[in-house]
Write a protein that holds these residues in place. Sequence first.
Motif, PDB file in Angstrom:
ATOM      1  N   ASP A 174     -11.484   1.300   5.482  1.00  0.00           N
ATOM      2  CA  ASP A 174     -11.503   0.731   7.136  1.00  0.00           C
ATOM      3  C   ASP A 174     -12.094  -0.296   7.314  1.00  0.00           C
ATOM      4  O   ASP A 174     -11.797  -1.193   7.859  1.00  0.00           O
ATOM      5  CB  ASP A 174     -11.828   1.831   8.025  1.00  0.00           C
ATOM      6  CG  ASP A 174     -11.035   2.568   8.134  1.00  0.00           C
ATOM      7  OD1 ASP A 174      -9.000   2.716   7.361  1.00  0.00           O
ATOM      8  OD2 ASP A 174     -11.057   4.132   8.378  1.00  0.00           O
ATOM      9  N   TYR A 175     -12.844  -0.263   7.449  1.00  0.00           N
ATOM     10  CA  TYR A 175     -14.040  -1.410   7.443  1.00  0.00           C
ATOM     11  C   TYR A 175     -13.755  -2.891   7.082  1.00  0.00           C
ATOM     12  O   TYR A 175     -13.459  -3.808   6.944  1.00  0.00           O
ATOM     13  CB  TYR A 175     -15.328  -1.582   6.678  1.00  0.00           C
ATOM     14  CG  TYR A 175     -16.515  -3.320   7.526  1.00  0.00           C
ATOM     15  CD1 TYR A 175     -17.001  -2.985   8.061  1.00  0.00           C
ATOM     16  CD2 TYR A 175     -16.428  -3.344   5.826  1.00  0.00           C
ATOM     17  CE1 TYR A 175     -17.868  -3.736   8.486  1.00  0.00           C
ATOM     18  CE2 TYR A 175     -18.116  -4.553   6.124  1.00  0.00           C
ATOM     19  CZ  TYR A 175     -18.287  -4.884   7.227  1.00  0.00           C
ATOM     20  OH  TYR A 175     -18.919  -5.877   7.765  1.00  0.00           O
ATOM     21  N   TYR A 182     -10.556  -3.844   5.772  1.00  0.00           N
ATOM     22  CA  TYR A 182      -9.658  -3.808   6.630  1.00  0.00           C
ATOM     23  C   TYR A 182      -9.454  -4.855   7.642  1.00  0.00           C
ATOM     24  O   TYR A 182      -8.863  -5.733   7.968  1.00  0.00           O
ATOM     25  CB  TYR A 182      -8.378  -2.219   6.715  1.00  0.00           C
ATOM     26  CG  TYR A 182      -7.386  -3.120   7.109  1.00  0.00           C
ATOM     27  CD1 TYR A 182      -6.263  -3.379   6.023  1.00  0.00           C
ATOM     28  CD2 TYR A 182      -7.038  -3.256   8.338  1.00  0.00           C
ATOM     29  CE1 TYR A 182      -4.649  -3.967   7.490  1.00  0.00           C
ATOM     30  CE2 TYR A 182      -6.146  -2.882   9.120  1.00  0.00           C
ATOM     31  CZ  TYR A 182      -4.156  -3.316   8.144  1.00  0.00           C
ATOM     32  OH  TYR A 182      -3.621  -3.930   8.910  1.00  0.00           O
ATOM     33  N   ARG A 183     -10.504  -4.348   8.898  1.00  0.00           N
ATOM     34  CA  ARG A 183     -11.027  -4.625   9.538  1.00  0.00           C
ATOM     35  C   ARG A 183     -11.214  -6.014   9.518  1.00  0.00           C
ATOM     36  O   ARG A 183     -10.942  -6.822   9.625  1.00  0.00           O
ATOM     37  CB  ARG A 183     -11.254  -4.097  10.509  1.00  0.00           C
ATOM     38  CG  ARG A 183     -10.687  -2.861  11.337  1.00  0.00           C
ATOM     39  CD  ARG A 183     -11.494  -2.073  12.148  1.00  0.00           C
ATOM     40  NE  ARG A 183     -13.234  -1.678  11.974  1.00  0.00           N
ATOM     41  CZ  ARG A 183     -13.618  -1.280  11.655  1.00  0.00           C
ATOM     42  NH1 ARG A 183     -12.496   0.424  11.271  1.00  0.00           N
ATOM     43  NH2 ARG A 183     -14.297  -0.485  11.031  1.00  0.00           N
ATOM     44  N   LEU A 220      -8.330  -8.490   8.076  1.00  0.00           N
ATOM     45  CA  LEU A 220      -6.908  -8.405   9.256  1.00  0.00           C
ATOM     46  C   LEU A 220      -8.034  -9.520  10.718  1.00  0.00           C
ATOM     47  O   LEU A 220      -7.108 -10.217  11.229  1.00  0.00           O
ATOM     48  CB  LEU A 220      -7.550  -7.011   9.942  1.00  0.00           C
ATOM     49  CG  LEU A 220      -5.589  -7.659  11.173  1.00  0.00           C
ATOM     50  CD1 LEU A 220      -4.447  -8.269  10.560  1.00  0.00           C
ATOM     51  CD2 LEU A 220      -5.621  -6.367  11.851  1.00  0.00           C
ATOM     52  N   ALA A 221      -9.193  -9.430  10.587  1.00  0.00           N
ATOM     53  CA  ALA A 221      -9.680 -10.819  11.374  1.00  0.00           C
ATOM     54  C   ALA A 221      -9.570 -12.148  10.594  1.00  0.00           C
ATOM     55  O   ALA A 221      -9.625 -12.681  12.032  1.00  0.00           O
ATOM     56  CB  ALA A 221     -11.537 -10.182  12.138  1.00  0.00           C
ATOM     57  N   ARG A 246      -5.357 -12.985  10.256  1.00  0.00           N
ATOM     58  CA  ARG A 246      -4.111 -12.659  10.649  1.00  0.00           C
ATOM     59  C   ARG A 246      -2.864 -11.916  10.792  1.00  0.00           C
ATOM     60  O   ARG A 246      -2.057 -12.280  11.110  1.00  0.00           O
ATOM     61  CB  ARG A 246      -3.765 -13.750  11.636  1.00  0.00           C
ATOM     62  CG  ARG A 246      -5.321 -14.446  12.303  1.00  0.00           C
ATOM     63  CD  ARG A 246      -5.777 -15.470  12.973  1.00  0.00           C
ATOM     64  NE  ARG A 246      -4.503 -16.587  12.397  1.00  0.00           N
ATOM     65  CZ  ARG A 246      -4.104 -17.338  12.415  1.00  0.00           C
ATOM     66  NH1 ARG A 246      -3.285 -17.177  14.377  1.00  0.00           N
ATOM     67  NH2 ARG A 246      -3.825 -18.545  11.596  1.00  0.00           N
ATOM     68  N   PRO A 295      -1.217  -8.290   8.610  1.00  0.00           N
ATOM     69  CA  PRO A 295      -1.886  -7.250   8.311  1.00  0.00           C
ATOM     70  C   PRO A 295      -1.303  -6.329   7.242  1.00  0.00           C
ATOM     71  O   PRO A 295      -2.119  -6.303   6.247  1.00  0.00           O
ATOM     72  CB  PRO A 295      -1.091  -6.095   9.032  1.00  0.00           C
ATOM     73  CG  PRO A 295      -0.366  -6.879  10.832  1.00  0.00           C
ATOM     74  CD  PRO A 295      -0.448  -7.870   9.671  1.00  0.00           C
TER      75      PRO A 295
END
Length: 184
Positions: free
Chosen positions: A15-16, A18-19, A22-23, A26, A28
């Motif tokens: 999760d970390y 991926y975030r 994504l940041a 931009r 997914p």
Amino acid sequence: MKTPNVHDWLTEHSDYLYRFALARLRDPHLAEDVVQETFIAAIKSPSFAEQSAPRTWLTGILKHKIIDVMRKNMREVVATDLMHEEDANMDEFFDETGHWSEKPLAWDIPHDALEQKQFLVILQQCMDKLPSKLAALFLMRDIHETDNEEICKELSITSTNAWVMLYRARMGIRKCLEIHWLQA
């Protein structure tokens, strides 16, 4: 050196990562891809010697994967990324002497505007309208505050080219924000 438990890594860090991806990307789908590539590279690599935390090591791998994707995207010329002649002309903002022809609109309290969700949505939309190369540079320099020398190295561009591109990105963001945020 003990063998890392891949299942624990996936559970604790996916999760970390991926975030984080994504940041920066931009997108997914691209973020998912680079996270998967990160875990594959980590599994195949015998170099994890527990000299750092697994998250730190995985994030280092992820950063390189993100840079690879950004470089690949910059080499690809997409017709929608080509700036239209009217968008490329920033002369409309300045008079013959090089001064602002019309001063930028005043923001009441920029810090408060940044905290508003609507502003961030509009900023993202404005960034999406930029050519991908300019958007990536703007994101790295002005959002993530990456050092110019590191940006030039990662994107294989000169310092002068980086500043020109950053100027164009900022002007594009400014123009878009004035239309969609300040005048709305």
